[in-house]
Design an enzyme around this catalytic site. Structure first.
Site, PDB file in Angstrom:
ATOM      1  N   LYS A  37      -7.974  68.843  -8.461  1.00 54.95           N
ATOM      2  CA  LYS A  37      -9.399  68.655  -8.752  1.00 54.95           C
ATOM      3  C   LYS A  37     -10.218  69.937  -8.593  1.00 54.95           C
ATOM      4  CE  LYS A  37     -10.351  66.759  -4.120  1.00 54.95           C
ATOM      5  NZ  LYS A  37     -10.758  65.522  -3.417  1.00 54.95           N
ATOM      6  N   LEU A  69      -6.685  70.519  -2.051  1.00 57.86           N
ATOM      7  CA  LEU A  69      -6.401  71.681  -2.887  1.00 57.86           C
ATOM      8  C   LEU A  69      -5.265  71.413  -3.862  1.00 57.86           C
ATOM      9  CD1 LEU A  69      -7.089  74.727  -3.365  1.00 57.86           C
ATOM     10  CD2 LEU A  69      -5.285  75.249  -1.700  1.00 57.86           C
ATOM     11  N   PRO A  89      -0.609  67.579   3.798  1.00 57.52           N
ATOM     12  CA  PRO A  89       0.331  67.865   2.705  1.00 57.52           C
ATOM     13  C   PRO A  89      -0.379  68.214   1.397  1.00 57.52           C
ATOM     14  CG  PRO A  89       0.160  65.503   3.037  1.00 57.52           C
ATOM     15  CD  PRO A  89      -0.577  66.148   4.172  1.00 57.52           C
ATOM     16  N   THR A 124      -4.404  68.578  -5.263  1.00 60.20           N
ATOM     17  CA  THR A 124      -4.588  67.374  -6.084  1.00 60.20           C
ATOM     18  C   THR A 124      -4.918  67.701  -7.527  1.00 60.20           C
ATOM     19  OG1 THR A 124      -6.960  67.226  -5.577  1.00 60.20           O
ATOM     20  CG2 THR A 124      -5.428  66.071  -4.091  1.00 60.20           C
ATOM     21  N   TYR A 182      -9.964  61.059  16.353  1.00 60.03           N
ATOM     22  CA  TYR A 182     -10.556  60.944  15.025  1.00 60.03           C
ATOM     23  C   TYR A 182     -11.785  60.033  15.079  1.00 60.03           C
ATOM     24  CZ  TYR A 182      -6.035  62.696  13.256  1.00 60.03           C
ATOM     25  OH  TYR A 182      -4.902  63.428  13.013  1.00 60.03           O
TER      26      TYR A 182
END
Length: 293
Positions: free
Chosen positions: A206, A202, A197, A204, A53
């Protein structure tokens, strides 16, 4: 925040964890400090990163942000995503990678060390054997596997080396592991930790059908209509019970037997706080059975 055991290991983790994949990419060092502080304030004690990352910056930024709070939390990281001269799961790669990870995190020990992605070449017994040696040396406390199927997980279990956690992709719109890996983890006493998760935001709430995606979000490039169908079914299910889509996305997973912690990524303190607060709903068995599929 509820704390739960991770498989059969001695580790205990918060029911909601913080995915640190944005650190070093979409979140700089200062932003990481703010997000990590918000997580600590919310009672989150489980932080999930990886050597890949941000080309190592996620580990660096996380280590700096935790500072003196390092002993209070469980840090999970991963190796084996990238490979150059060595396969990702080779014993040589295992030994080489841990030293860089410890230095970047600024710690003497990694709490949970995942094999990030099977390389398809190295026998799992060899990889786990090298990982177990790190436990014996006191550099790692517990072992995990990521992106595995049932066949590889059974092969891993056959080695007799204790596996504390499996981390695979799983959400209320991506439940492929329901018929394989998740029940096998329950059978073997391994904690299951879903990644993505919230499906990159997608789940959430919003994103709305027919409306532009918020600027700078991960799904700004577009969402398929079938995805909106899934979201709207789940949102209606939650609304009928006086809950939000985010509460369902987090609480629903936390209610499933075998799932230890829901690690959600965040780029702002506000997102961290919202994710932690969403862990307020435990679905009944009847509600779980009625979830839209």
């Amino acid at each position: 925040m509820e704390s739960v055991p991770l498989g059969r290991s001695t580790l205990h983790v918060s029911r909601v964890g913080l995915g640190c994949n944005n650190f070093g990419r979409r979140v700089d060092r200062r932003g990481t400090l703010r997000v990590v502080q918000a997580a600590l304030d919310a009672g989150i004690t489980f932080f999930d990163t990886a050597e890949s990352y941000g080309s190592g910056d996620s580990e660096r930024f996380l280590g700096d942000a935790l500072g003196h709070r390092r002993p209070d939390v469980v840090v999970a990281t991963k190796f084996g995503w990238a490979s150059d001269d060595l396969p990702g799961g080779s014993p040589e790669r295992v030994r080489r990678t841990i030293e860089g990870t410890l230095a970047r995190l600024g710690t003497d020990v990694v709490d949970l060390y995942y094999y990030h992605r099977p390389d398809g070449v190295t026998p799992i017994a060899e990889t786990l054997g090298a990982m177990q040696q790190l436990v014996a040396e006191g550099k790692v406390r517990a072992l995990g596997l990521s992106n595995v199927d049932t066949a590889l997980l059974r092969d891993a279990a056959a080695t007799g080396i204790e596996i504390a956690a499996v981390q695979n992709r799983y959400s209320l719109v991506h439940r492929a592991d329901d018929e394989g890996v998740l029940p096998l983890c329950r059978e073997l006493g391994i904690g299951y930790v879903p990644y993505f998760p919230l499906e990159s935001g997608l789940l959430t709430g919003k994103y709305r059908r027919g409306e532009p995606s918020p600027t700078g979000t991960r799904l700004a490039g577009g969402i398929e209509e079938t995805q909106f169908d899934d979201v709207e079914r789940l949102e209606a299910f939650a609304a009928a019970r006086g809950r939000t889509l985010l509460e369902l996305a987090v609480g629903g997973l936390a209610s499933i037997d075998g799932i230890a912690s829901v690690i959600a990524g965040a780029t702002t303190p506000e997102q961290v706080s919202a994710n932690a607060a969403a862990d307020s709903w435990r679905l009944t068995p009847d509600e779980l059975a009625a979830l839209p599929r």
